[in-house]
Design an enzyme around this catalytic site. Structure first.
Site: not given
Length: 254
Positions: A40, A153
């Site tokens: 991320s 994510d």
């Protein structure tokens, strides 16, 4: 051959800008990991390190008034508030559209396959596209369709993927976690969603982080996951944390 040193940069939204401060200290101390894993926000800074981008130029961009606002292209909120196209464009530019194959340092970026629940580890293809997949915070950025997968994510599965660095052959691992402490300012439905995801991640994080040889956690819990206008403060906290633990980092990385 000496021991392989791995650097793992975890997820954290805007708190991830603390990674940049840590990386600046590593650069100043001439400490070079043999491989990098990013998840991320950590994927963004891992990619910038791996392509050799000037880390002070990156800081100037992030603290420039209005720069981070330009990265958020509002979408019709069917599957995410922001389309993510602008982030992809900026990452293409900053990474010079590099592929994993032509980096000087081995890099892995992780995302989560929304359909199968698998952790997806990128080691080939476009670095910018892998970053775009990895940052798809549920509800914030639209999931990213790539290589016949629908990706969100990497933190949904594991916010600090230390095991990926081990699988790449790292003997010693420095892991940077930027999600220490929960945000105590809950002002919107999005804050509720993000905080809930963080609470769900906590147990997985605890079990995985135990395998790091050195875990560094900048104290950025008071910064909201989407507070990108705090870049200067967040980067400074990352720097100060790395400097305070510099002797431990050197012992591990030298």
């Amino acid at each position: 051959m000496g021991e392989k040193k791995g650097l793992v940069l975890g997820a954290g939204g805007a708190r991830g800008m603390a990674h940049l401060g840590v990386l600046q200290v590593l650069k100043e101390e001439n400490l070079k990991p043999d491989l990098v894993v990013g998840c991320s926000a950590g994927a963004i800074f891992g990619a910038l390190w791996a392509v050799g981008l000037d880390l002070y130029r990156a800081e100037r961009l992030l603290v420039y008034p209005g720069f981070t606002k330009r990265l958020f292209d509002v979408s019709m909120p069917k599957d995410g508030l922001f389309k993510g196209d602008k982030v992809l464009d900026v990452m293409r530019l900053l990474t010079k559209d590099a592929t994993f194959e032509n980096l000087d340092i081995p890099l892995a970026i992780v995302a989560t396959d929304l359909m199968t629940g698998e952790l997806v580890v990128f080691r080939e293809g476009s670095v910018a596209q892998a970053v775009r997949a990895s940052i798809s915070i549920p509800g914030v950025f639209k999931p990213y369709r790539y290589q016949e997968r629908l990706l969100v994510d990497g933190a949904v599965k594991n916010r600090l993927p230390v095991h990926v660095a081990r699988a790449m052959g790292a003997d010693k691992i420095l892991a940077i976690d930027v999600k220490r402490g929960l945000n105590n300012k809950i002002n919107s439905a999005m804050d509720v969603l993000l905080q809930s995801i963080e609470i769900l991640q906590e147990e997985v994080f605890f079990h995985n982080s135990l395998d790091a040889d050195l875990l560094i956690q900048p104290d950025v819990g008071h910064i909201g996951s989407l507070q990108f206008d705090t870049a200067a403060e967040t980067i400074r906290i990352g720097r100060e944390t790395a400097m305070a633990q510099c002797s431990e980092i050197k012992r591990l990385m030298e």
